[in-house]
Design an enzyme around this catalytic site. Structure first.
Site, PDB file in Angstrom:
ATOM      1  N   HIS A 313      -0.975  37.614  61.839  1.00  0.00           N
ATOM      2  CA  HIS A 313      -0.296  38.987  62.351  1.00  0.00           C
ATOM      3  C   HIS A 313       1.039  39.187  61.957  1.00  0.00           C
ATOM      4  CE1 HIS A 313       0.884  41.904  65.336  1.00  0.00           C
ATOM      5  NE2 HIS A 313      -0.399  41.956  65.614  1.00  0.00           N
ATOM      6  N   ASP A 370      -8.484  40.785  67.222  1.00  0.00           N
ATOM      7  CA  ASP A 370      -9.628  41.356  66.436  1.00  0.00           C
ATOM      8  C   ASP A 370     -10.643  40.402  66.128  1.00  0.00           C
ATOM      9  OD1 ASP A 370      -9.104  44.053  66.276  1.00  0.00           O
ATOM     10  OD2 ASP A 370      -7.821  43.543  64.547  1.00  0.00           O
TER      11      ASP A 370
HETATM   12  N1  ACO Z   1      -6.248  35.035  55.250  1.00  0.00           N
HETATM   13  C1  ACO Z   1      -5.737  34.211  54.394  1.00  0.00           C
HETATM   14  N2  ACO Z   1      -4.402  34.411  53.803  1.00  0.00           N
HETATM   15  C2  ACO Z   1      -3.518  35.049  54.723  1.00  0.00           C
HETATM   16  C3  ACO Z   1      -4.146  35.923  55.671  1.00  0.00           C
HETATM   17  C4  ACO Z   1      -5.477  35.769  56.060  1.00  0.00           C
HETATM   18  N3  ACO Z   1      -5.938  36.400  57.046  1.00  0.00           N
HETATM   19  N4  ACO Z   1      -2.908  36.556  56.363  1.00  0.00           N
HETATM   20  C5  ACO Z   1      -1.995  36.234  55.599  1.00  0.00           C
HETATM   21  N5  ACO Z   1      -2.372  35.312  54.547  1.00  0.00           N
HETATM   22  C6  ACO Z   1      -1.318  34.705  53.590  1.00  0.00           C
HETATM   23  C7  ACO Z   1      -0.981  35.875  52.474  1.00  0.00           C
HETATM   24  O1  ACO Z   1      -2.066  35.435  51.480  1.00  0.00           O
HETATM   25  C8  ACO Z   1       0.390  35.132  52.187  1.00  0.00           C
HETATM   26  O2  ACO Z   1       0.174  34.020  51.388  1.00  0.00           O
HETATM   27  P1  ACO Z   1       1.329  33.597  50.181  1.00  0.00           P
HETATM   28  O3  ACO Z   1       2.328  33.370  50.873  1.00  0.00           O
HETATM   29  O4  ACO Z   1       0.563  32.444  49.542  1.00  0.00           O
HETATM   30  O5  ACO Z   1       1.403  34.548  49.352  1.00  0.00           O
HETATM   31  C9  ACO Z   1       1.038  34.763  53.390  1.00  0.00           C
HETATM   32  O6  ACO Z   1      -0.342  34.450  54.253  1.00  0.00           O
HETATM   33  C10 ACO Z   1       1.789  35.970  54.300  1.00  0.00           C
HETATM   34  O7  ACO Z   1       0.719  37.097  54.089  1.00  0.00           O
HETATM   35  P2  ACO Z   1       1.370  38.607  54.417  1.00  0.00           P
HETATM   36  O8  ACO Z   1       0.106  39.637  53.869  1.00  0.00           O
HETATM   37  O9  ACO Z   1       2.761  38.683  53.822  1.00  0.00           O
HETATM   38  O10 ACO Z   1       1.650  38.527  56.194  1.00  0.00           O
HETATM   39  P3  ACO Z   1       1.744  39.865  56.967  1.00  0.00           P
HETATM   40  O11 ACO Z   1       2.665  39.519  57.937  1.00  0.00           O
HETATM   41  O12 ACO Z   1       2.339  41.081  56.173  1.00  0.00           O
HETATM   42  O13 ACO Z   1       0.399  40.227  57.152  1.00  0.00           O
HETATM   43  C11 ACO Z   1      -1.453  40.939  58.222  1.00  0.00           C
HETATM   44  C12 ACO Z   1      -0.115  40.318  58.452  1.00  0.00           C
HETATM   45  C13 ACO Z   1      -1.823  42.173  57.340  1.00  0.00           C
HETATM   46  C14 ACO Z   1      -2.349  40.956  59.680  1.00  0.00           C
HETATM   47  C15 ACO Z   1      -2.327  39.541  57.289  1.00  0.00           C
HETATM   48  O14 ACO Z   1      -2.296  38.577  58.115  1.00  0.00           O
HETATM   49  C16 ACO Z   1      -4.053  39.874  57.319  1.00  0.00           C
HETATM   50  O15 ACO Z   1      -4.150  40.903  56.275  1.00  0.00           O
HETATM   51  N6  ACO Z   1      -4.771  39.447  58.131  1.00  0.00           N
HETATM   52  C17 ACO Z   1      -6.077  39.881  57.994  1.00  0.00           C
HETATM   53  C18 ACO Z   1      -6.637  41.171  58.596  1.00  0.00           C
HETATM   54  C19 ACO Z   1      -6.422  41.290  60.220  1.00  0.00           C
HETATM   55  O16 ACO Z   1      -6.941  40.360  60.806  1.00  0.00           O
HETATM   56  N7  ACO Z   1      -5.730  42.506  60.477  1.00  0.00           N
HETATM   57  C20 ACO Z   1      -5.452  42.515  61.700  1.00  0.00           C
HETATM   58  C21 ACO Z   1      -4.289  42.593  62.376  1.00  0.00           C
HETATM   59  S1  ACO Z   1      -4.217  42.699  64.197  1.00  0.00           S
HETATM   60  C22 ACO Z   1      -4.312  44.292  64.095  1.00  0.00           C
HETATM   61  O17 ACO Z   1      -3.803  45.170  63.463  1.00  0.00           O
HETATM   62  C23 ACO Z   1      -4.600  44.820  65.650  1.00  0.00           C
END
Ligand code: ACO
Length: 435
Positions: A313, A370
């Site tokens: 998140h 979610d």
């Molecule tokens: N699975 C695997 N790796 C992940 C995940 C995940 N779900 N989420 C983040 N990461 C990793 C990224 O690859 C990145 O790794 P790196 O440092 O090696 O490049 C690091 O964690 C940081 O990720 P960001 O994308 O920069 O984190 P951000 O805070 O921008 O993203 C988000 C948040 C979009 C929710 C992300 O965690 C994600 O894509 N999750 C999966 C989708 C999801 O469940 N969304 C629902 C969110 S809740 C809502 O909207 C109600």
């Protein structure tokens, strides 16, 4: 401007091209601080660049407080745990939109309004026939919300408080009917009209699952769970869809246009679409037979860019309080309904493994709302492509609260971010023969 924020005596100093400027620091009621950079470009010629708005505050708001480090979520000052346990979705909607818990009379008037405005104009009901049967219900919900405005032109022409309150009631009530109708349309069943004797959530379940040929029994425990799910979805400050609603509001477009745009933004798999994506991920793991451990390895190796959906998140970096509430509800619902589902076992395995794996621990990736909501919706018999619609129904009061807060603030400032241009410098136009 929110009157509860204060301009502190502190300033941040910044030097650009030898010119030093001081940026005022303002403080919110929970001691969150922000540098006011509104004069930055005028004073220095530079702008700030913040892709994804990770450090950018777009407004001041008194609706929802989140502390992502401590896992705190409060609506208008009330902890989410208490609201999810003791309140109803209708009451929470009132709280978010009008800023206080309603007294008996106010709640009764609000509920009656929702009951009285649940029907769609019959001409609007005919629109459903025009969508292909495989149409995604989020597309239908967004389109029909815009269509609603064509039946209420006065809402575009008039901006008085009574009209706004009426639009709020109409949107909250009719989107529930539209959501249920879009489901009935997708499975070819006759539309079930709203039933005034039922509560908000019971009425929705009845429109979704009743058929004219036999009675449908509404289980009060399931109604409570649906109330809880919608409460947990109801607001989350400046997330992607809410910011979209505020952006559209800032242009002066109608509340129907703003909510329709919010629905479109919520649809994406990185936002509300994640609950559908979680179920699809579990199904893929099940059907491919690769096992959840192998799937986690693929996620960690970033194979084809896959992510563990329902994890991570932008704001919560220790735990998502909504996920903790839903984890318990998930167990209650599944044991009550006696559901045994191989997908649930995969979900449990994924969660257990991920929570002790350094890849996820180091990046502070925990289950989000979610991860569990999709599993509960599936157990309740709600089809996968309706999951994000359920999220939308929950989020409507939050969007309306932000729309109203911005409107009531009286600040008419269109949202218009800037950019750093990276394209070619001035070119000479060439005739088509010489290209
Ligand atoms: N699975 C695997 N790796 C992940 C995940 C995940 N779900 N989420 C983040 N990461 C990793 C990224 O690859 C990145 O790794 P790196 O440092 O090696 O490049 C690091 O964690 C940081 O990720 P960001 O994308 O920069 O984190 P951000 O805070 O921008 O993203 C988000 C948040 C979009 C929710 C992300 O965690 C994600 O894509 N999750 C999966 C989708 C999801 O469940 N969304 C629902 C969110 S809740 C809502 O909207 C109600």
């Amino acid at each position: 401007m929110n009157v509860n924020s204060t301009v502190t005596n502190q300033v941040a100093s910044l030097e650009v091209d030898g010119k030093k400027i001081h940026l005022p620091i303002i403080e919110g009621t929970e001691k969150e601080r922000a540098m006011d950079i509104s004069e930055l470009r005028k004073e220095t010629g530079v702008i700030t660049l913040d892709s994804g708005f990770v450090n950018t505050g777009s407004c001041q708001s008194a609706i929802t407080f989140i502390d992502g480090e401590k896992g705190i979520l409060r609506y208008r000052g009330y902890n989410i745990e208490e609201l999810a346990e003791k309140s109803t979705f209708v009451e929470v909607s009132y709280l978010l939109i009008y800023g206080k818990l309603p007294n008996k009379k106010e709640l009764e008037a609000f509920s009656t309004g929702l009951t009285r405005h649940s029907l769609l104009h019959e001409d609007l009901s005919h629109f459903f026939a025009g969508f292909p049967s495989k149409a995604h219900p989020m597309a239908i919900l967004s389109a029909m919300t815009t269509c609603l405005s064509t039946f209420y032109p006065e809402s575009i022409e008039s901006n008085c408080d009574d009209q706004v309150n009426l639009d709020i009631i109409r949107i909250l009530s009719k989107l529930r009917t539209i959501a249920a109708f879009s489901y009935k349309k997708s499975i070819g069943q006759p539309l079930i009209y709203p039933e005034n004797s039922l509560s908000y959530c019971a009425n929705f379940l009845n429109m979704m699952f009743a058929v004219p040929s036999e009675p449908y029994e509404i289980d009060p425990e399931i109604v409570k769970i649906v109330n809880q799910l919608l409460i947990l979805h109801a607001d989350h400050e400046q997330n992607c869809s809410t910011s979209t609603v505020r952006t559209v509001q800032s242009s002066g477009a109608s509340v129907y246009a703003a909510i329709s745009a919010g629905i479109a933004a919520l649809w994406g798999p990185l936002h509300g679409g994640a609950n559908q994506a979680v179920l699809e991920m579990l199904e893929e793991i099940h059907q491919s037979g690769r096992g959840y451990k192998q799937f986690l390895e693929d996620v960690k190796n970033k194979k084809e860019g896959i992510r563990l959906m329902g994890f991570g998140h932008r704001v919560y970096k220790n735990f998502d309080p909504r996920a903790q509430i839903l984890k318990k509800s998930c167990e209650t619902v599944l044991s009550k309904l006696g559901v045994s589902d191989p997908l649930l076992d995969i979900a449990k395995g994924l969660e257990e493994e991920a929570l002790k794996d350094t890849y996820f621990v180091d990046r502070k990736l925990y289950p989000n709302v979610d991860f569990y909501s999709g599993i509960i919706y599936k157990a309740l018999g709600i089809p996968v492509d309706m999951f994000t619609v359920m999220f939308s129904l929950g989020r409507v009061p939050g969007w309306l609260a932000h729309w109203k807060e911005q409107r009531d603030s009286g600040v008419k400032k269109i949202f218009r971010p800037r950019q750093v241009y990276t394209g070619p410098n001035e070119l000479q136009y060439q005739s088509i023969e010489s290209r």
